[in-house]
Design a protein around this motif. Structure first.
Motif, mmCIF file in Angstrom:
data_model
loop_
_atom_site.group_PDB
_atom_site.id
_atom_site.type_symbol
_atom_site.label_atom_id
_atom_site.label_comp_id
_atom_site.label_asym_id
_atom_site.label_seq_id
_atom_site.Cartn_x
_atom_site.Cartn_y
_atom_site.Cartn_z
ATOM 1 N N ARG A 1 0.823 -1.207 0.000
ATOM 2 C CA ARG A 1 0.000 0.000 0.000
ATOM 3 C C ARG A 1 0.861 1.262 0.000
ATOM 4 O O ARG A 1 0.362 2.360 0.185
ATOM 5 C CB ARG A 1 -0.911 0.002 1.232
ATOM 6 N N VAL A 2 2.168 1.125 -0.164
ATOM 7 C CA VAL A 2 3.029 2.312 -0.112
ATOM 8 C C VAL A 2 2.703 3.241 -1.293
ATOM 9 O O VAL A 2 2.398 2.783 -2.401
ATOM 10 C CB VAL A 2 4.532 1.917 -0.142
ATOM 11 N N LYS A 3 2.706 4.547 -1.034
ATOM 12 C CA LYS A 3 2.547 5.522 -2.115
ATOM 13 C C LYS A 3 3.911 5.721 -2.780
ATOM 14 O O LYS A 3 4.917 5.903 -2.089
ATOM 15 C CB LYS A 3 2.068 6.866 -1.563
ATOM 16 N N PRO A 4 3.938 5.724 -4.107
ATOM 17 C CA PRO A 4 5.232 5.847 -4.806
ATOM 18 C C PRO A 4 6.004 7.100 -4.385
ATOM 19 O O PRO A 4 7.246 7.080 -4.380
ATOM 20 C CB PRO A 4 4.828 5.912 -6.281
ATOM 21 N N GLU A 5 5.325 8.168 -4.007
ATOM 22 C CA GLU A 5 6.047 9.402 -3.646
ATOM 23 C C GLU A 5 6.907 9.235 -2.396
ATOM 24 O O GLU A 5 7.798 10.052 -2.138
ATOM 25 C CB GLU A 5 5.088 10.597 -3.477
ATOM 26 N N MET A 6 6.682 8.184 -1.634
ATOM 27 C CA MET A 6 7.556 7.943 -0.481
ATOM 28 C C MET A 6 9.019 7.818 -0.921
ATOM 29 O O MET A 6 9.932 8.241 -0.215
ATOM 30 C CB MET A 6 7.143 6.667 0.246
ATOM 31 N N PHE A 7 9.217 7.230 -2.102
ATOM 32 C CA PHE A 7 10.581 6.957 -2.572
ATOM 33 C C PHE A 7 11.306 8.223 -3.030
ATOM 34 O O PHE A 7 12.503 8.194 -3.263
ATOM 35 C CB PHE A 7 10.538 5.892 -3.681
ATOM 36 N N ASP A 8 10.563 9.328 -3.135
ATOM 37 C CA ASP A 8 11.182 10.618 -3.469
ATOM 38 C C ASP A 8 11.394 11.461 -2.226
ATOM 39 O O ASP A 8 11.790 12.624 -2.320
ATOM 40 C CB ASP A 8 10.287 11.390 -4.455
ATOM 41 N N ASN A 9 11.061 10.926 -1.064
ATOM 42 C CA ASN A 9 11.089 11.725 0.158
ATOM 43 C C ASN A 9 11.775 11.003 1.315
ATOM 44 O O ASN A 9 11.313 11.056 2.457
ATOM 45 C CB ASN A 9 9.645 12.098 0.566
ATOM 46 N N PHE A 10 12.889 10.339 1.046
ATOM 47 C CA PHE A 10 13.556 9.572 2.105
ATOM 48 C C PHE A 10 14.013 10.434 3.294
ATOM 49 O O PHE A 10 13.950 9.957 4.431
ATOM 50 C CB PHE A 10 14.717 8.759 1.539
ATOM 51 N N PRO A 11 14.469 11.674 3.085
ATOM 52 C CA PRO A 11 14.829 12.463 4.279
ATOM 53 C C PRO A 11 13.628 12.671 5.206
ATOM 54 O O PRO A 11 13.755 12.589 6.430
ATOM 55 C CB PRO A 11 15.321 13.795 3.686
ATOM 56 N N ASP A 12 12.460 12.925 4.623
ATOM 57 C CA ASP A 12 11.262 13.090 5.437
ATOM 58 C C ASP A 12 10.903 11.777 6.128
ATOM 59 O O ASP A 12 10.525 11.758 7.317
ATOM 60 C CB ASP A 12 10.102 13.562 4.540
ATOM 61 N N VAL A 13 11.049 10.669 5.415
ATOM 62 C CA VAL A 13 10.740 9.352 5.993
ATOM 63 C C VAL A 13 11.700 9.054 7.148
ATOM 64 O O VAL A 13 11.288 8.533 8.194
ATOM 65 C CB VAL A 13 10.828 8.248 4.916
ATOM 66 N N ALA A 14 12.971 9.409 6.976
ATOM 67 C CA ALA A 14 13.955 9.176 8.042
ATOM 68 C C ALA A 14 13.573 9.972 9.295
ATOM 69 O O ALA A 14 13.724 9.484 10.420
ATOM 70 C CB ALA A 14 15.348 9.575 7.572
ATOM 71 N N GLN A 15 13.044 11.190 9.084
ATOM 72 C CA GLN A 15 12.611 12.016 10.219
ATOM 73 C C GLN A 15 11.389 11.372 10.914
ATOM 74 O O GLN A 15 11.334 11.298 12.145
ATOM 75 C CB GLN A 15 12.265 13.410 9.704
ATOM 76 N N LEU A 16 10.453 10.887 10.120
ATOM 77 C CA LEU A 16 9.282 10.205 10.686
ATOM 78 C C LEU A 16 9.716 8.945 11.435
ATOM 79 O O LEU A 16 9.203 8.638 12.516
ATOM 80 C CB LEU A 16 8.292 9.845 9.569
ATOM 81 N N SER A 17 10.695 8.229 10.863
ATOM 82 C CA SER A 17 11.202 7.005 11.476
ATOM 83 C C SER A 17 11.898 7.310 12.810
ATOM 84 O O SER A 17 11.739 6.567 13.789
ATOM 85 C CB SER A 17 12.164 6.334 10.495
ATOM 86 N N ALA A 18 12.639 8.418 12.827
ATOM 87 C CA ALA A 18 13.307 8.822 14.076
ATOM 88 C C ALA A 18 12.266 9.190 15.135
ATOM 89 O O ALA A 18 12.442 8.911 16.328
ATOM 90 C CB ALA A 18 14.252 9.989 13.808
ATOM 91 N N GLY A 19 11.165 9.811 14.699
ATOM 92 C CA GLY A 19 10.083 10.164 15.627
ATOM 93 C C GLY A 19 9.455 8.923 16.241
ATOM 94 O O GLY A 19 9.167 8.867 17.442
#
Lengths: 157, 157
Positions: free
Chosen positions: B98-116
């Motif tokens: 169910r991942v949205k493809p735009e996740m793969f263009d936003n890894f810095p944001d994902v890393a921040q969410l992951s750190a949260g």
């Protein structure tokens, strides 16, 4: 030593408690799905340690090894016994299982195998924290033997 | 505080390192399978805490809550970023995502969410170790919000 004994004891207690406290809230199909998820996730983390410490096909990174060891130890201690409730000894819906039905007649033996696994994963965490590669190899082998001991007895080929 | 900041930083580092170090050894299909396994296993453990601490429909057991918190924290810090390699932005073989493809263009944001997320699961472990139910409720809510923050942005409905 105390830590690993405690981990083993905890695993047995959590497993025992989990079987009564959790069984009613998770459907048999989801129990099978979740235990397979847990084992798959363990397998991935074993693979990371194997690649970095045993095969040395990937550069050794203590942070990754520690994270993998903690994941293995946490899942080993997460009360998976609760995922072997009534009706989960065979395929349910889309969820197939390789468990042998006789496992359900041998929970005390399974609890002992589970405690052995938790003791081994505890040693793996200790070795990763100490950044001790010889101890990591020993503990990795012990975790693998614990996995195999249960598979040999209670998993269909 | 130091512990949770460290956990967050570690998650980001492991995630970043994992993307290069692990991507080549796990097939795209298995990456999807494994990340879904990790999230399912987290969801089960969130459910145990919810039942015992929030809904109070199951008797509170500190050992189980601590085991669940440690499992959540370990998986959150296990370098799941390595499971979002090239070719995993859509269904592969039998593995739907169910991942949205735009996740793969936003890894810095994902890393921040992951750190949260890792910061929140760290607080959950602290609260479970302290056997502090008020702190558990607060940390549980924070973990839930961290899950939701990522789902809202990067998971299809």
């Amino acid at each position: 030593m105390f830590r690993t004994v405690l981990a083993g004891a905890l695993a047995a207690v959590v497993m025992g408690a989990g079987m009564t406290a959790q069984a009613e809230v998770v459907s048999p199909e989801d129990q099978i799905k979740l235990r397979k998820a847990g084992y798959s996730y363990m397998s991935w983390n074993m693979g990371k340690i194997k690649a970095q410490v045993i095969d040395q096909s990937v550069a050794y990174d203590q942070g990754q090894i520690l994270a993998a060891a903690r994941t293995l130890d946490a899942i080993a201690n997460s009360g998976m016994g609760a995922l072997y409730g009534p009706g989960t000894d065979r395929q349910v819906g889309a969820q197939q299982t390789r468990v042998k039905p006789e496992m359900f007649d041998n929970f005390p033996d399974v609890a002992q195998l589970s405690a052995g696994l938790a003791a081994a994963t505890g040693k793996l965490v200790d070795a990763a924290e100490a950044d001790d590669r010889a101890a990591l190899r020993t503990a990795f082998a012990e975790v693998g033997q614990s996995c195999k001991a249960c598979h040999d007895k209670y998993r269909q080929r």
